[in-house]
Write an enzyme that holds these catalytic residues in place. Structure first.
Site, mmCIF file in Angstrom:
data_model
loop_
_atom_site.group_PDB
_atom_site.id
_atom_site.type_symbol
_atom_site.label_atom_id
_atom_site.label_comp_id
_atom_site.label_asym_id
_atom_site.label_seq_id
_atom_site.Cartn_x
_atom_site.Cartn_y
_atom_site.Cartn_z
ATOM 1 N N CYS A 114 0.814 -1.228 0.000
ATOM 2 C CA CYS A 114 0.000 0.000 0.000
ATOM 3 C C CYS A 114 0.843 1.273 0.000
ATOM 4 O O CYS A 114 0.347 2.349 -0.334
ATOM 5 C CB CYS A 114 -0.947 -0.011 1.189
ATOM 6 N N HIS A 254 -3.368 6.961 2.957
ATOM 7 C CA HIS A 254 -3.790 5.657 2.441
ATOM 8 C C HIS A 254 -5.189 5.360 2.976
ATOM 9 O O HIS A 254 -5.468 5.555 4.151
ATOM 10 C CB HIS A 254 -2.786 4.591 2.903
ATOM 11 N N ASN A 284 -10.214 -0.275 0.352
ATOM 12 C CA ASN A 284 -8.755 -0.153 0.337
ATOM 13 C C ASN A 284 -8.231 -0.709 -0.989
ATOM 14 O O ASN A 284 -8.278 -1.915 -1.211
ATOM 15 C CB ASN A 284 -8.194 -0.940 1.526
HETATM 16 O O1 UT7 Z 1 -3.490 -1.542 3.710
HETATM 17 C C1 UT7 Z 1 -3.331 -2.138 4.945
HETATM 18 C C2 UT7 Z 1 -4.475 -3.066 5.126
HETATM 19 N N1 UT7 Z 1 -4.991 -3.375 6.362
HETATM 20 C C3 UT7 Z 1 -5.331 -2.549 7.382
HETATM 21 O O2 UT7 Z 1 -5.091 -1.389 7.393
HETATM 22 C C4 UT7 Z 1 -6.085 -3.192 8.489
HETATM 23 C C5 UT7 Z 1 -6.001 -2.457 9.792
HETATM 24 N N2 UT7 Z 1 -6.977 -3.011 10.713
HETATM 25 C C6 UT7 Z 1 -8.295 -2.723 10.617
HETATM 26 O O3 UT7 Z 1 -8.713 -1.945 9.774
HETATM 27 C C7 UT7 Z 1 -9.227 -3.356 11.637
HETATM 28 O O4 UT7 Z 1 -8.438 -4.047 12.601
HETATM 29 C C8 UT7 Z 1 -10.246 -4.342 10.994
HETATM 30 C C9 UT7 Z 1 -11.290 -3.562 10.222
HETATM 31 C C10 UT7 Z 1 -9.540 -5.324 10.091
HETATM 32 C C11 UT7 Z 1 -10.979 -5.101 12.093
HETATM 33 O O5 UT7 Z 1 -11.604 -4.216 13.000
HETATM 34 P P1 UT7 Z 1 -11.434 -4.381 14.563
HETATM 35 O O6 UT7 Z 1 -12.245 -3.337 15.206
HETATM 36 O O7 UT7 Z 1 -9.950 -4.375 14.845
HETATM 37 O O8 UT7 Z 1 -12.087 -5.785 14.814
HETATM 38 P P2 UT7 Z 1 -11.460 -7.109 15.418
HETATM 39 O O9 UT7 Z 1 -10.484 -7.698 14.450
HETATM 40 O O10 UT7 Z 1 -11.001 -6.826 16.811
HETATM 41 O O11 UT7 Z 1 -12.722 -8.021 15.459
HETATM 42 C C12 UT7 Z 1 -13.816 -7.750 16.319
HETATM 43 C C13 UT7 Z 1 -14.874 -8.812 16.097
HETATM 44 C C14 UT7 Z 1 -14.339 -10.228 16.139
HETATM 45 O O12 UT7 Z 1 -15.304 -11.034 16.772
HETATM 46 P P3 UT7 Z 1 -15.116 -11.448 18.309
HETATM 47 O O13 UT7 Z 1 -13.817 -12.190 18.363
HETATM 48 O O14 UT7 Z 1 -15.087 -10.148 19.070
HETATM 49 O O15 UT7 Z 1 -16.308 -12.300 18.560
HETATM 50 C C15 UT7 Z 1 -14.260 -10.615 14.689
HETATM 51 O O16 UT7 Z 1 -14.385 -12.000 14.480
HETATM 52 O O17 UT7 Z 1 -15.448 -8.636 14.805
HETATM 53 C C16 UT7 Z 1 -15.442 -9.894 14.118
HETATM 54 N N3 UT7 Z 1 -15.348 -9.628 12.679
HETATM 55 C C17 UT7 Z 1 -16.418 -9.399 11.911
HETATM 56 N N4 UT7 Z 1 -17.726 -9.350 12.178
HETATM 57 C C18 UT7 Z 1 -18.561 -9.078 11.187
HETATM 58 C C19 UT7 Z 1 -14.221 -9.555 11.922
HETATM 59 N N5 UT7 Z 1 -14.554 -9.280 10.654
HETATM 60 C C20 UT7 Z 1 -15.907 -9.186 10.623
HETATM 61 C C21 UT7 Z 1 -16.841 -8.898 9.603
HETATM 62 N N6 UT7 Z 1 -18.142 -8.848 9.930
HETATM 63 N N7 UT7 Z 1 -16.461 -8.640 8.332
#
Ligand code: UT7
Length: 327
Positions: A114, A254, A284
């Site tokens: 990215c 980004h 993204n």
């Molecule tokens: O170019 C670089 C690319 N990547 C990035 O920049 C990613 C940076 N990180 C992020 O943007 C965020 O960490 C995410 C959007 C990927 C995730 O958000 P988060 O607030 O950090 O969520 P999390 O990973 O802590 O997940 C929270 C919950 C989990 O469930 P439990 O364990 O709390 O029961 C996940 O399983 O959300 C769940 N979850 C979803 N639920 C519904 C993860 N993905 C999804 C989804 N829909 N798509």
């Protein structure tokens, strides 16, 4: 006399197909509400089966050449930033050169995920500043729809496909790229990566069975690193050039996650309105995100002559970097 590289033309290309959060609800266990609240993304563009990185890049390049008002024969080089090339080799840049039908130039790819466009911009800037070359085409393109696991809700909702292109040309005025700042930390290589398909784990039935051809990401950890690296990048540019954040007309970060941009704004005390945001409609797009956002900002007159624009990105590697442009 000082030579600067000035961006004299911009172009972008987004595939026609729009994939909405509502459609994703039917594909994986997710909801429009979760995606919007956690990322700010509503929809993204998806390349067709026939479209590969060089096709998207070619379309963006044609638009950038037209905007610049130069002939393709005026180009001295092409640099493509991508981690989703058409194939492992030759480079996507050579394929773009072939599609444009230009001879007697040089073309190569840069792999910085990215952050790729900022890396490519920096390299192109060095060639032009040194006086060796005069005009270059720099492209950021990625087609993540072909490397995400469409059954993995933690990654498939985040990405979209696209390309952005810029024409850089030597200029003796005070406008153009003022400074670029690049960083990497290979210790964080496994925070975001594709394990299979390379020389470490070549394609095999086993590899496909284990889904190693797809993106693996530790999103939560990456979130924190992203906020820190973007803040550091902005602070570094301001300090290096003796500027304050108020001197910058527009920040072009980004486009990974709205919450990341909000956190950066909060930490550096920069209002959200001063950041260009289009991740709501494109998701993204990896290396394409910054040039697409720059292209839109210019066509929407958010940036005018002599304004300072600050581009900043982070990505797999880990890589990060920034570029200050006097428009
Ligand atoms: O170019 C670089 C690319 N990547 C990035 O920049 C990613 C940076 N990180 C992020 O943007 C965020 O960490 C995410 C959007 C990927 C995730 O958000 P988060 O607030 O950090 O969520 P999390 O990973 O802590 O997940 C929270 C919950 C989990 O469930 P439990 O364990 O709390 O029961 C996940 O399983 O959300 C769940 N979850 C979803 N639920 C519904 C993860 N993905 C999804 C989804 N829909 N798509």
């Amino acid at each position: 006399m000082q030579i600067r590289s000035r961006i004299i033309g911009l172009g972008s290309y987004l595939p026609e197909r729009v994939l909405t959060n509502l459609e994703l609800e039917g594909m994986v266990e997710t909801s429009n509400e979760w995606i919007l609240n956690r990322t700010g993304i509503s929809e993204r563009r998806i390349a067709s089966e026939e479209e590969a990185a060089s096709d998207l890049a070619y379309n963006a390049s044609v638009a950038a050449l037209k905007h610049a008002g130069i002939k393709k024969e005026d180009l001295d080089f092409i640099i493509v930033a991508t981690v989703t090339p058409d194939m492992l080799f030759p480079s996507t840049a050579c394929l773009v050169q072939y599609k444009l039908g230009i001879k007697n130039i040089f073309s190569f790819d840069i792999s910085a995920a990215c952050s790729g466009f900022i890396y490519a911009l920096s390299v192109a800037d060095q060639y032009i500043r040194s006086g060796i070359y005069r005009t270059g085409l720099v492209i950021g393109v990625d087609v993540f729809s072909k490397v995400v696991d469409w059954s993995d809700r933690s990654t498939c909702v985040l990405f979209g496909d696209g390309a952005g292109a810029a024409i850089l040309q030597a200029d003796s005025g005070d406008r153009g790229i003022i400074s670029t700042h690049l960083h990497s930390d290979g210790r964080l290589w496994d925070i975001l990566y594709i394990p299979g398909g390379g020389s470490r784990t070549p394609p095999s039935e086993e590899m496909l069975k284990n889904k190693l051809q797809y993106i693996k990401m530790r999103g939560n950890e990456l979130f924190k690193v992203a906020v820190n690296t973007l803040c550091d990048s902005i602070s570094e540019v301001l300090k290096f050039n003796g500027l304050k954040s108020d001197d910058i007309k527009l920040f072009i970060p980004h486009q990974a996650n709205l919450r990341i941009i909000q956190a950066v704004g909060k930490k550096l005390n920069i209002p959200l309105e001063r950041f260009k945001i289009n991740l709501d409609v494109y998701g993204n797009t990896s290396a394409a995100s910054v040039p697409i956002a720059l292209c839109e900002s210019v066509s929407e007159h958010m940036v005018r002559e002599s304004d300072y624009v600050l581009l900043e990105a982070f990505g797999s590697g880990l890589t990060w970097g920034a570029a200050l442009i006097k428009w």
